[in-house]
Design a protein around this motif. Sequence first.
Motif, mmCIF file in Angstrom:
data_model
loop_
_atom_site.group_PDB
_atom_site.id
_atom_site.type_symbol
_atom_site.label_atom_id
_atom_site.label_comp_id
_atom_site.label_asym_id
_atom_site.label_seq_id
_atom_site.Cartn_x
_atom_site.Cartn_y
_atom_site.Cartn_z
ATOM 1 N N ASP A 20 -31.086 94.453 50.745
ATOM 2 C CA ASP A 20 -32.640 94.920 50.575
ATOM 3 C C ASP A 20 -33.383 93.938 51.335
ATOM 4 N N LEU A 21 -33.417 92.794 50.794
ATOM 5 C CA LEU A 21 -34.000 91.603 51.156
ATOM 6 C C LEU A 21 -33.937 91.360 52.725
ATOM 7 N N ALA A 22 -32.859 91.526 53.261
ATOM 8 C CA ALA A 22 -32.599 91.384 54.731
ATOM 9 C C ALA A 22 -33.169 92.431 55.337
ATOM 10 N N ARG A 23 -33.150 93.697 54.891
ATOM 11 C CA ARG A 23 -33.862 94.863 55.554
ATOM 12 C C ARG A 23 -35.466 94.764 55.588
ATOM 13 N N GLU A 24 -35.911 93.917 54.527
ATOM 14 C CA GLU A 24 -37.511 93.849 54.503
ATOM 15 C C GLU A 24 -37.954 92.746 55.180
ATOM 16 N N GLY A 25 -36.941 91.645 55.436
ATOM 17 C CA GLY A 25 -37.331 90.356 56.093
ATOM 18 C C GLY A 25 -38.135 89.492 55.170
ATOM 19 N N ASP A 26 -37.564 89.541 53.951
ATOM 20 C CA ASP A 26 -38.026 88.685 53.090
ATOM 21 C C ASP A 26 -37.247 87.470 52.970
ATOM 22 N N THR A 27 -37.484 86.716 54.040
ATOM 23 C CA THR A 27 -36.725 85.547 54.407
ATOM 24 C C THR A 27 -36.656 84.463 53.347
ATOM 25 N N ALA A 28 -37.803 84.181 52.500
ATOM 26 C CA ALA A 28 -37.759 83.351 51.351
ATOM 27 C C ALA A 28 -36.720 83.669 50.034
ATOM 28 N N GLN A 29 -36.889 85.004 49.789
ATOM 29 C CA GLN A 29 -36.136 85.389 48.687
ATOM 30 C C GLN A 29 -34.599 85.390 49.205
ATOM 31 N N LEU A 30 -34.458 85.795 50.292
ATOM 32 C CA LEU A 30 -32.917 85.875 50.954
ATOM 33 C C LEU A 30 -32.223 84.733 50.861
ATOM 34 N N LEU A 31 -32.887 83.719 51.446
ATOM 35 C CA LEU A 31 -32.492 82.278 51.446
ATOM 36 C C LEU A 31 -31.931 81.692 49.950
ATOM 37 N N GLU A 32 -32.994 82.133 48.985
ATOM 38 C CA GLU A 32 -32.703 81.643 47.722
ATOM 39 C C GLU A 32 -31.236 82.136 47.356
ATOM 40 N N PHE A 33 -30.908 83.200 47.594
ATOM 41 C CA PHE A 33 -29.556 83.966 47.353
ATOM 42 C C PHE A 33 -28.560 83.023 47.874
ATOM 43 N N VAL A 34 -28.700 82.836 49.086
ATOM 44 C CA VAL A 34 -27.801 82.081 50.228
ATOM 45 C C VAL A 34 -27.705 80.668 49.499
ATOM 46 N N GLU A 35 -28.683 80.125 49.012
ATOM 47 C CA GLU A 35 -28.720 78.610 48.826
ATOM 48 C C GLU A 35 -28.005 78.557 47.275
ATOM 49 N N HIS A 36 -28.037 79.712 46.689
ATOM 50 C CA HIS A 36 -27.365 79.581 45.346
ATOM 51 C C HIS A 36 -25.962 80.131 45.490
ATOM 52 N N GLY A 37 -25.298 80.360 46.449
ATOM 53 C CA GLY A 37 -23.985 80.595 46.780
ATOM 54 C C GLY A 37 -23.532 81.950 47.124
ATOM 55 N N LEU A 38 -24.431 82.594 47.695
ATOM 56 C CA LEU A 38 -23.957 84.010 48.228
ATOM 57 C C LEU A 38 -23.685 83.766 49.771
ATOM 58 N N PRO A 39 -22.483 84.158 49.968
ATOM 59 C CA PRO A 39 -21.902 84.009 51.469
ATOM 60 C C PRO A 39 -22.880 84.380 52.549
ATOM 61 N N VAL A 40 -23.249 83.589 53.423
ATOM 62 C CA VAL A 40 -24.242 84.002 54.436
ATOM 63 C C VAL A 40 -23.604 85.416 55.358
ATOM 64 N N ASP A 41 -22.262 85.418 55.377
ATOM 65 C CA ASP A 41 -21.857 86.657 56.171
ATOM 66 C C ASP A 41 -21.293 87.532 55.250
ATOM 67 N N VAL A 42 -21.705 87.581 53.951
ATOM 68 C CA VAL A 42 -21.332 88.778 53.174
ATOM 69 C C VAL A 42 -21.826 90.206 53.602
ATOM 70 N N THR A 43 -21.022 91.331 53.442
ATOM 71 C CA THR A 43 -21.159 92.307 53.723
ATOM 72 C C THR A 43 -21.156 93.531 52.827
ATOM 73 N N ASP A 44 -21.798 94.530 53.205
ATOM 74 C CA ASP A 44 -21.955 95.820 52.397
ATOM 75 C C ASP A 44 -20.678 96.584 52.738
ATOM 76 N N ALA A 45 -20.982 97.894 51.807
ATOM 77 C CA ALA A 45 -19.697 98.708 51.940
ATOM 78 C C ALA A 45 -19.395 99.216 53.168
ATOM 79 N N ASP A 46 -20.391 99.095 54.266
ATOM 80 C CA ASP A 46 -20.319 99.511 55.307
ATOM 81 C C ASP A 46 -20.076 98.565 56.419
ATOM 82 N N ALA A 47 -19.845 97.113 56.061
ATOM 83 C CA ALA A 47 -19.355 96.063 56.790
ATOM 84 C C ALA A 47 -20.645 95.274 57.448
#
Length: 128
Positions: A20-47
Amino acid sequence: MSDGGITPEQAERVVAIAMDLAREGDTAQLLEFVEHGLPVDVTDADANTLLMLAAYHGHADTVRALLDRGADPDLRNARDQSPIAGALFKGADEVVAVLREAGADLDAGTPTARDAATLFGRRHLIAD
């Protein structure tokens, strides 16, 4: 993403929020997820990747930030769509430019970026 003791349901929720953050373009919050270990290439159910969703929704700054953190510009979703073809479809010219700079493959996916550019009258954006 290290599990850190979280349940699969919690992990799924984290991914959904990040998408949702990616869809909204909320870069700052999205990057917090990545910096805390979310893989940058994580995928949803539709890949769809974070990059795909940010590109499709026209968020050039978010796309640039994800690329700077190692996102693959050529990962395609379950429908074989590439981020650059999605950006061409949506008329997101700045996103197309950012993905071109990152070396996005113009011949990957269905339709290819070249085909999408021709179809939507945006060939000038990908001219070599």
